[in-house]
Scaffold this active site. Structure first.
Site, PDB file in Angstrom:
ATOM      1  N   GLU A 167       4.606  -0.188  35.571  1.00  0.00           N
ATOM      2  CA  GLU A 167       4.759  -1.594  35.193  1.00  0.00           C
ATOM      3  C   GLU A 167       5.503  -2.215  36.357  1.00  0.00           C
ATOM      4  O   GLU A 167       6.709  -2.006  36.512  1.00  0.00           O
ATOM      5  CB  GLU A 167       5.595  -1.718  33.913  1.00  0.00           C
ATOM      6  N   CYS A 191      10.409  -9.622  34.130  1.00  0.00           N
ATOM      7  CA  CYS A 191       9.100  -9.296  34.697  1.00  0.00           C
ATOM      8  C   CYS A 191       8.053 -10.304  34.264  1.00  0.00           C
ATOM      9  O   CYS A 191       7.045 -10.486  34.934  1.00  0.00           O
ATOM     10  CB  CYS A 191       8.689  -7.895  34.277  1.00  0.00           C
TER      11      CYS A 191
HETATM   12  P1  NAP Z   1      12.949  -0.914  41.957  1.00  0.00           P
HETATM   13  O1  NAP Z   1      13.849  -1.057  43.081  1.00  0.00           O
HETATM   14  O2  NAP Z   1      11.546  -0.556  42.223  1.00  0.00           O
HETATM   15  O3  NAP Z   1      13.636   0.164  41.009  1.00  0.00           O
HETATM   16  C1  NAP Z   1      13.102   0.482  39.770  1.00  0.00           C
HETATM   17  C2  NAP Z   1      13.529   1.873  39.366  1.00  0.00           C
HETATM   18  O4  NAP Z   1      12.969   2.817  40.266  1.00  0.00           O
HETATM   19  C3  NAP Z   1      15.020   2.103  39.396  1.00  0.00           C
HETATM   20  O5  NAP Z   1      15.363   2.964  38.339  1.00  0.00           O
HETATM   21  C4  NAP Z   1      15.222   2.784  40.738  1.00  0.00           C
HETATM   22  O6  NAP Z   1      16.363   3.604  40.757  1.00  0.00           O
HETATM   23  C5  NAP Z   1      13.999   3.633  40.808  1.00  0.00           C
HETATM   24  N1  NAP Z   1      13.581   3.985  42.147  1.00  0.00           N
HETATM   25  C6  NAP Z   1      13.681   3.253  43.264  1.00  0.00           C
HETATM   26  N2  NAP Z   1      13.123   3.923  44.292  1.00  0.00           N
HETATM   27  C7  NAP Z   1      12.674   5.100  43.804  1.00  0.00           C
HETATM   28  C8  NAP Z   1      12.013   6.211  44.353  1.00  0.00           C
HETATM   29  N3  NAP Z   1      11.676   6.261  45.621  1.00  0.00           N
HETATM   30  N4  NAP Z   1      11.707   7.238  43.549  1.00  0.00           N
HETATM   31  C9  NAP Z   1      12.020   7.223  42.247  1.00  0.00           C
HETATM   32  N5  NAP Z   1      12.649   6.189  41.657  1.00  0.00           N
HETATM   33  C10 NAP Z   1      12.964   5.131  42.432  1.00  0.00           C
HETATM   34  O7  NAP Z   1      12.907  -2.219  41.063  1.00  0.00           O
HETATM   35  P2  NAP Z   1      14.156  -3.053  40.507  1.00  0.00           P
HETATM   36  O8  NAP Z   1      14.673  -3.875  41.605  1.00  0.00           O
HETATM   37  O9  NAP Z   1      15.104  -2.188  39.754  1.00  0.00           O
HETATM   38  O10 NAP Z   1      13.465  -3.934  39.409  1.00  0.00           O
HETATM   39  C11 NAP Z   1      12.958  -5.200  39.680  1.00  0.00           C
HETATM   40  C12 NAP Z   1      11.475  -5.162  39.725  1.00  0.00           C
HETATM   41  O11 NAP Z   1      10.977  -4.593  38.522  1.00  0.00           O
HETATM   42  C13 NAP Z   1      10.861  -6.506  39.811  1.00  0.00           C
HETATM   43  O12 NAP Z   1       9.906  -6.500  40.827  1.00  0.00           O
HETATM   44  C14 NAP Z   1      10.216  -6.733  38.463  1.00  0.00           C
HETATM   45  O13 NAP Z   1       9.089  -7.560  38.500  1.00  0.00           O
HETATM   46  C15 NAP Z   1       9.889  -5.353  38.035  1.00  0.00           C
HETATM   47  N6  NAP Z   1       9.838  -5.224  36.587  1.00  0.00           N
HETATM   48  C16 NAP Z   1       8.633  -5.062  36.006  1.00  0.00           C
HETATM   49  C17 NAP Z   1       8.556  -4.950  34.626  1.00  0.00           C
HETATM   50  C18 NAP Z   1       7.234  -4.772  33.950  1.00  0.00           C
HETATM   51  O14 NAP Z   1       7.215  -4.525  32.755  1.00  0.00           O
HETATM   52  N7  NAP Z   1       6.135  -4.895  34.644  1.00  0.00           N
HETATM   53  C19 NAP Z   1       9.702  -4.986  33.858  1.00  0.00           C
HETATM   54  C20 NAP Z   1      10.920  -5.159  34.496  1.00  0.00           C
HETATM   55  C21 NAP Z   1      10.977  -5.274  35.866  1.00  0.00           C
HETATM   56  P3  NAP Z   1      17.707   3.116  41.439  1.00  0.00           P
HETATM   57  O15 NAP Z   1      18.081   1.835  40.802  1.00  0.00           O
HETATM   58  O16 NAP Z   1      18.654   4.198  41.144  1.00  0.00           O
HETATM   59  O17 NAP Z   1      17.400   2.964  42.888  1.00  0.00           O
END
Ligand code: NAP
Length: 670
Positions: free
Chosen positions: A255, A294
């Site tokens: 997602e 999101c």
């Molecule tokens: P993110 O940086 O991609 O991180 C999301 C999750 O992935 C966090 O738990 C992060 O852990 C983990 N992560 C990051 N790099 C990783 C890797 N290489 N391997 C494994 N896990 C990894 O996103 P975010 O900044 O937290 O969230 C914002 C984004 O989420 C926005 O773009 C938003 O649109 C999207 N979002 C989408 C939805 C949906 O339902 N489609 C819902 C909510 C948010 P750490 O924090 O420990 O680095």
């Protein structure tokens, strides 16, 4: 300084690490996240050997009851979670979406489990497929729990709701979860998990929690495991290519980010109710959770003719928004989750490269330490080539884009390359339907509003447990929510071929052609005494013309096929006057019911009714009535029993077939 803990193999553990988590308002460090030194192999093993077997021993209804209890527990006292949530910049309303919404997801999935799934560990899927002329070889699809673990990586914006909605569908499917929170809000998720685990409501090993880097576990995952991710498109892209997914068949779902649109239809002029509802929705989505949603509306797509008016209306509303401390009742919009996130949003605003319509300086707030940001409205002068279709500012930012006609509006929306949700506001149903069908292929959900539905709408930005949440393309191609659809992600669908007896034994549901037993009149048996296959072959009864006349005048159903021989013969269906289908059904009930008070409490409906052959006067009917499926209503003192019902004539032709649905008392309620 506190290191947020992880729960692995039945105990809380402290990992090592140095990722500091700061308070969104004061900037002070709340704690540290790190999974260094944690035994993730033990977590994987524990889920597979303890959590999975414990969950698979429970029926769907047992699991649903536990989800309900956990949901209610979380709602009992939300004060600690609200206080923590404020530290992440969330207002009371934002926290309610996350905390009460998370608990609500558990309750919703509990209801879905009880209503839509059997009280069994196997979920039969679809109809019996007959694979032989004599019915001795049949097939049925079943869904069974996968034996692996669901690793769930969550985004920072909804630490409770995001985690629990994923957990709920895996739990209902009978698959244990290892949840990983995003670092910036790991403390909120940790507190929720502590409350849940301390209650002892969950089967051991069904939920584990890893705060910190979870990537070492990827090397252990195989085809029975799944990896669900919520977060940015960039991280989703990198996870799609890990060897576990590419080489070992781990089910992966993402997602990701989404450039959701709201479209104002051409007919929604400034004087319409839809125009006001549209502007309110855009502002509501910019402000809620400071735009870190999101589903937030990033692209505001309006007819060129209304562009200036919409811009003025939005600015007037934005001027009334108070940005402030999230715990303050006067605050409309709190802070972003941290200074780093705010810097990312500012960079994304620059990346959109559109004209700034509204982005005032904030006064009276410590913007050095607190991640406050003014709501920001942009306007693209060249809508077709705008970077607003590409760059996601994950904060309180939306961009106005003008369109010329409906096709242009659809084309602009599609430039998001797949989104979670789009809204269409307009009074003209035909116009809204055209836009809806044009943009549907690019969305998981399309939310439409007119004056008749605005008050009751659940809102553009609210994913609902029973509706698909997820979207194609850029949005990740996932389907995180969607009622039982999301449960299926954790199950294996298997076609089972064999004799009717074998398929009955596997599914627990009697299949036509399987053995039947005469165990006395089945309506005299209590729920605990009944077995699938218990059967009644009734006495016969002849349907006469007098019966048809009587039924017709008694009910008022004087349809010509029952009353007029000539007219009936002239129809392409009948050879003469024919009995009412409902007369056949009523007489059938007269043949199979047991008149005295007994275990059968009520008949609450019929399913799958078909009148297979016309029933002419003089036909001798009888009923073959077989216990097909039993489903205990835990704690109710009764169970639901479905009866395969076939009304046949003297030559064994089926006249009518259907399932009778009854409630049958337990002899010894548990
Ligand atoms: P993110 O940086 O991609 O991180 C999301 C999750 O992935 C966090 O738990 C992060 O852990 C983990 N992560 C990051 N790099 C990783 C890797 N290489 N391997 C494994 N896990 C990894 O996103 P975010 O900044 O937290 O969230 C914002 C984004 O989420 C926005 O773009 C938003 O649109 C999207 N979002 C989408 C939805 C949906 O339902 N489609 C819902 C909510 C948010 P750490 O924090 O420990 O680095």
């Amino acid at each position: 300084m506190r290191t947020f803990e992880s729960h692995i193999a039945g105990r809380w553990h402290t990992g090592s690490g140095d990722r500091h988590v700061a308070d969104a308002i004061t900037g002070e460090t709340i704690g540290v996240v790190g999974a260094g030194g944690l035994d993730l192999a033990a977590a994987h093993e524990y889920a597979r050997t303890v959590g999975g077997p414990a969950l698979r021993a429970l029926t769907f209804h047992d699991r649903a009851a536990i989800l309900r209890a956990v949901g209610k527990l979380l709602l009992d006292d939300t004060s600690e979670l609200y206080a923590l949530s404020h530290r992440s910049g969330a207002t009371r309303a934002d926290a309610a979406i996350d905390i009460d919404g998370g608990a609500g997801s558990l309750l919703a999935y509990s209801g879905i489990g009880r209503r839509e799934l059997p009280n069994s560990t196997v979920w039969p899927d679809g109809d019996i497929q007959s694979l032989s002329r004599d019915g001795s070889f049949v097939a049925r699809h079943i869904n069974v729990s996968r034996t692996g673990v669901a690793v769930q990586i969550n985004a920072f914006n909804f630490p409770v709701w995001g985690m629990l909605e994923k957990f709920a569908s895996a739990f209902l499917a009978g698959v244990p979860t290892i949840a990983k929170p995003a670092t910036p809000t790991a403390y909120v998720a940790e507190a929720a998990v502590r409350t849940i685990l301390a209650s002892g409501l969950l089967p051991e090993g069904s939920l584990q929690f890893v705060a910190g880097d979870i990537t070492p576990i990827f090397g252990l995952l195989d085809e029975q495991d799944s990896l669900a991710f919520t977060g940015s498109a960039a991280t989703a892209r990198s996870l799609r290519t890990i060897p576990a997914v590419l080489e070992r068949g781990v089910r992966f779902s993402a997602e990701a980010d989404s450039l959701n649109a709201a479209v104002l239809a051409p007919s929604a002029g400034p004087d319409t109710a839809e125009f006001g509802a549209f502007c309110d929705a855009v502002i509501g989505e910019m402000v809620a959770k400071a735009g870190q949603k999101c589903t937030a509306i990033r692209r505001v797509i309006v007819p060129d003719t209304h562009l200036d008016t919409v811009s003025d209306a939005l600015v007037a509303r934005l001027e009334a928004i108070t940005v402030g401390h999230p715990a303050d009742d006067a605050t409309d919009m709190g802070a972003l989750v941290g200074l780093e996130q705010r810097a990312d949003v500012h960079a994304a605003v620059a990346g959109v490269g559109a004209r700034t319509v509204f982005a005032p300086e904030l006064s009276g707030l410590d913007t050095e330490r607190g991640a406050f940001m003014a709501p920001t409205l942009l306007r693209a002068d060249d809508p077709a080539s705008s970077a607003a279709h590409v760059v996601e500012p994950f904060g309180p930012v939306s961009t106005l884009l003008g369109y010329q006609d409906l096709d242009d509006a659809v084309a602009l929306v599609a430039k998001g390359r797949g989104s979670l949700v789009a809204s269409v506001f307009g009074p003209d149903t035909d116009e809204t339907a055209r836009i809806t069908l044009g943009i549907a292929p690019f969305h998981g959900r399309v939310h439409t509003i007119d004056a008749t539905s605005a008050a009751a709408s659940t809102g553009h930005g609210s994913p609902l447990p029973q509706l698909v949440h997820g979207g194609p393309g850029r949005a990740g191609g996932g389907e995180e929510l969607g009622g039982v659809r999301s449960v299926l992600h954790h199950m294996q669908r298997t076609a089972v071929q064999g004799s009717p007896d074998l398929v009955t034994a596997v599914t627990g549901e009697w299949v036509d052609g399987a053995a039947r037993r005469d165990n006395g009149h089945p309506f005299t048996l209590f729920f605990d005494e009944l077995e699938v296959g218990d059967c009644l072959d009734t006495e016969p009864r002849v349907i006469t013309l007098e019966d048809i006349e009587h039924f017709a005048h008694f009910t008022g159903d004087l349809f010509y096929a029952h009353m007029d021989d000539e007219a009936a013969k002239a129809s392409p269906i009948f050879e003469g006057r024919v009995a009412h289908g409902y007369l056949v059904l009523s007489m059938a009930a007269g043949l199979f019911v047991w008149p005295d008070p007994g275990p059968v409490l009520a008949n609450y409906g019929v399913d799958n009714l078909r009148f297979a052959t016309p029933t002419y006067p003089g036909t001798e009917i009888r009923v073959i009535f077989t216990c097909k499926q039993k489903s205990l209503r835990a704690g109710a003192g009764y169970g639901e029993v479905r009866w395969d019902t076939k009304v046949i004539d003297q030559d064994d032709n089926v006249l009518a077939s259907y399932d009778v649905l009854t409630m049958v008392a337990q002899k010894e309620p548990a």
